[in-house]
Design a protein around this motif. Sequence first.
Motif, PDB file in Angstrom:
ATOM      1  N   SER A   7       0.554  -1.172  -0.030  1.00  0.00           N
ATOM      2  CA  SER A   7       0.014  -0.144  -0.047  1.00  0.00           C
ATOM      3  C   SER A   7       0.510   2.131  -0.150  1.00  0.00           C
ATOM      4  CB  SER A   7      -1.093   0.008   0.873  1.00  0.00           C
ATOM      5  OG  SER A   7      -0.061  -0.104   2.369  1.00  0.00           O
ATOM      6  N   ARG A   8       2.609   1.419   0.334  1.00  0.00           N
ATOM      7  CA  ARG A   8       2.786   2.196  -0.001  1.00  0.00           C
ATOM      8  C   ARG A   8       3.647   2.609  -0.860  1.00  0.00           C
ATOM      9  NH1 ARG A   8       8.226   0.098  -0.101  1.00  0.00           N
ATOM     10  NH2 ARG A   8       8.622  -1.153   0.053  1.00  0.00           N
ATOM     11  N   LYS A   9       2.655   1.559  -1.845  1.00  0.00           N
ATOM     12  CA  LYS A   9       2.796   2.045  -3.376  1.00  0.00           C
ATOM     13  C   LYS A   9       2.252   2.936  -3.740  1.00  0.00           C
ATOM     14  CE  LYS A   9       7.249   0.481  -3.702  1.00  0.00           C
ATOM     15  NZ  LYS A   9       8.532   1.574  -3.782  1.00  0.00           N
ATOM     16  N   ALA A  10       1.088   3.482  -3.378  1.00  0.00           N
ATOM     17  CA  ALA A  10      -0.410   4.024  -3.999  1.00  0.00           C
ATOM     18  C   ALA A  10      -0.144   5.227  -4.643  1.00  0.00           C
ATOM     19  CB  ALA A  10      -1.110   4.301  -3.163  1.00  0.00           C
ATOM     20  N   TYR A  11       1.355   5.921  -3.934  1.00  0.00           N
ATOM     21  CA  TYR A  11       1.573   7.273  -5.081  1.00  0.00           C
ATOM     22  C   TYR A  11       2.171   7.358  -6.610  1.00  0.00           C
ATOM     23  CZ  TYR A  11       6.848   6.225  -4.030  1.00  0.00           C
ATOM     24  OH  TYR A  11       7.649   5.688  -4.610  1.00  0.00           O
ATOM     25  N   THR A  12       2.709   5.993  -6.385  1.00  0.00           N
ATOM     26  CA  THR A  12       3.073   5.971  -7.359  1.00  0.00           C
ATOM     27  C   THR A  12       2.352   5.357  -8.649  1.00  0.00           C
ATOM     28  OG1 THR A  12       3.305   3.478  -7.887  1.00  0.00           O
ATOM     29  CG2 THR A  12       5.144   4.486  -6.838  1.00  0.00           C
ATOM     30  N   LEU A  13       1.092   5.183  -8.580  1.00  0.00           N
ATOM     31  CA  LEU A  13       0.023   4.859  -9.410  1.00  0.00           C
ATOM     32  C   LEU A  13      -1.473   6.174  -9.122  1.00  0.00           C
ATOM     33  CD1 LEU A  13      -1.477   1.162  -8.524  1.00  0.00           C
ATOM     34  CD2 LEU A  13       0.308   2.105 -10.078  1.00  0.00           C
ATOM     35  N   LEU A  14      -1.234   6.785  -8.337  1.00  0.00           N
ATOM     36  CA  LEU A  14      -2.190   8.006  -8.587  1.00  0.00           C
ATOM     37  C   LEU A  14      -1.619   8.808  -7.929  1.00  0.00           C
ATOM     38  CD1 LEU A  14      -4.332   7.003  -5.493  1.00  0.00           C
ATOM     39  CD2 LEU A  14      -5.076   6.278  -7.709  1.00  0.00           C
ATOM     40  N   ARG A 152       6.962  22.624 -23.487  1.00  0.00           N
ATOM     41  CA  ARG A 152       6.221  22.698 -23.037  1.00  0.00           C
ATOM     42  C   ARG A 152       5.805  21.640 -21.951  1.00  0.00           C
ATOM     43  NH1 ARG A 152       4.756  28.124 -23.160  1.00  0.00           N
ATOM     44  NH2 ARG A 152       2.432  27.790 -22.872  1.00  0.00           N
ATOM     45  N   ARG A 153       6.671  20.874 -21.934  1.00  0.00           N
ATOM     46  CA  ARG A 153       6.010  19.390 -21.351  1.00  0.00           C
ATOM     47  C   ARG A 153       6.434  19.219 -19.989  1.00  0.00           C
ATOM     48  NH1 ARG A 153      10.026  15.316 -24.327  1.00  0.00           N
ATOM     49  NH2 ARG A 153      11.144  17.273 -24.493  1.00  0.00           N
ATOM     50  N   LEU A 154       5.711  19.037 -18.693  1.00  0.00           N
ATOM     51  CA  LEU A 154       6.472  18.801 -17.900  1.00  0.00           C
ATOM     52  C   LEU A 154       6.364  17.642 -17.297  1.00  0.00           C
ATOM     53  CD1 LEU A 154       2.312  20.356 -16.781  1.00  0.00           C
ATOM     54  CD2 LEU A 154       4.958  21.606 -17.422  1.00  0.00           C
ATOM     55  N   ILE A 155       7.180  17.846 -16.191  1.00  0.00           N
ATOM     56  CA  ILE A 155       7.743  15.843 -15.249  1.00  0.00           C
ATOM     57  C   ILE A 155       6.522  15.107 -14.350  1.00  0.00           C
ATOM     58  CG2 ILE A 155       9.511  16.067 -16.262  1.00  0.00           C
ATOM     59  CD1 ILE A 155      10.980  16.779 -13.806  1.00  0.00           C
ATOM     60  N   HIS A 156       6.306  14.553 -14.014  1.00  0.00           N
ATOM     61  CA  HIS A 156       5.477  13.618 -13.474  1.00  0.00           C
ATOM     62  C   HIS A 156       6.235  12.098 -12.294  1.00  0.00           C
ATOM     63  CE1 HIS A 156       2.399  15.574 -15.371  1.00  0.00           C
ATOM     64  NE2 HIS A 156       2.713  14.864 -16.110  1.00  0.00           N
ATOM     65  N   HIS A 157       6.093  12.224 -11.477  1.00  0.00           N
ATOM     66  CA  HIS A 157       7.461  11.573 -10.653  1.00  0.00           C
ATOM     67  C   HIS A 157       6.488   9.592 -10.369  1.00  0.00           C
ATOM     68  CE1 HIS A 157       9.373  10.279  -6.868  1.00  0.00           C
ATOM     69  NE2 HIS A 157      10.379   9.813  -7.756  1.00  0.00           N
ATOM     70  N   ALA A 158       7.206   9.147 -11.097  1.00  0.00           N
ATOM     71  CA  ALA A 158       6.090   7.581 -11.151  1.00  0.00           C
ATOM     72  C   ALA A 158       6.380   7.122  -9.768  1.00  0.00           C
ATOM     73  CB  ALA A 158       6.378   7.530 -11.994  1.00  0.00           C
ATOM     74  N   GLY A 159       7.461   7.634  -9.352  1.00  0.00           N
ATOM     75  CA  GLY A 159       8.055   6.512  -8.176  1.00  0.00           C
ATOM     76  C   GLY A 159       9.511   6.182  -8.011  1.00  0.00           C
ATOM     77  N   ASN A 160      10.587   6.343  -6.771  1.00  0.00           N
ATOM     78  CA  ASN A 160      11.777   5.226  -7.507  1.00  0.00           C
ATOM     79  C   ASN A 160      12.538   5.869  -8.273  1.00  0.00           C
ATOM     80  OD1 ASN A 160      10.460   3.023  -5.482  1.00  0.00           O
ATOM     81  ND2 ASN A 160      10.240   2.257  -7.160  1.00  0.00           N
ATOM     82  N   GLY A 161      12.287   7.344  -8.572  1.00  0.00           N
ATOM     83  CA  GLY A 161      13.500   8.182  -8.871  1.00  0.00           C
ATOM     84  C   GLY A 161      12.936   8.365 -10.537  1.00  0.00           C
ATOM     85  N   ALA A 162      11.803   7.652 -11.139  1.00  0.00           N
ATOM     86  CA  ALA A 162      11.219   7.408 -12.454  1.00  0.00           C
ATOM     87  C   ALA A 162      10.714   8.553 -12.412  1.00  0.00           C
ATOM     88  CB  ALA A 162      10.904   6.102 -12.763  1.00  0.00           C
ATOM     89  N   PHE A 163      10.306   9.060 -13.773  1.00  0.00           N
ATOM     90  CA  PHE A 163       9.766  10.388 -13.813  1.00  0.00           C
ATOM     91  C   PHE A 163       8.980   9.816 -15.899  1.00  0.00           C
ATOM     92  CE2 PHE A 163      12.420  12.026 -11.419  1.00  0.00           C
ATOM     93  CZ  PHE A 163      11.724  13.194 -10.207  1.00  0.00           C
TER      94      PHE A 163
END
Length: 184
Positions: A7-14, A152-163
């Motif tokens: 469950s601590r990985k929820a942020y990688t999806l949301l 103009r492209r933004l970056i989004h954190h996908a967790g564990n250093g991946a964007f």
Amino acid sequence: MFKHLPSRKAYTLLESGPIVLLTTAGSKGHNVMTLGFHMMVQHEPALVACVIGPWNHSHTALRESGECVISVPTVDLAEQVTRIGNCSGQDVDKFATFGLHASPASTVNAPLIEECIANLECKVADTALVEPYNMFILEVSRIRVDRFRRERRLIHHAGNGAFIVDGDTVDMRQHMTKWRYLMD
């Protein structure tokens, strides 16, 4: 078929919002931090919720001043954004170290970041959730957008250093009948 995640990985999806930089002006000067835990709360007045832990130098500055700037970086700043998030403003002048240029804001003392595509000047609107969750509710008082910026492209954190980098835009305005009043 499905892989179970803790469950601590929820942020990688949301966590779909872009990574932003948050600037403050406190008793120890200007600071900037990388922020991934934020979300829009409402349209008018424009409210943004953000989580800033007490271990962050910016937490104290935001509590002291009650204001900040949310700066929106583009993909060309990905390395600086990542490195800013991996050091403390207590030890490093992040503006000088990472080659960022501060400009004065109109409604707050925290600086704008010239290299970012957008800067949202904010004032703390509610602190009721700071003690239990480290969540500040910010009211946006002014927005500046660099309409001439090529990247103009933004970056989004996908967790564990991946964007993830923004890609194609899908235009669904014709189907936005309930929310048409929000479109310009």
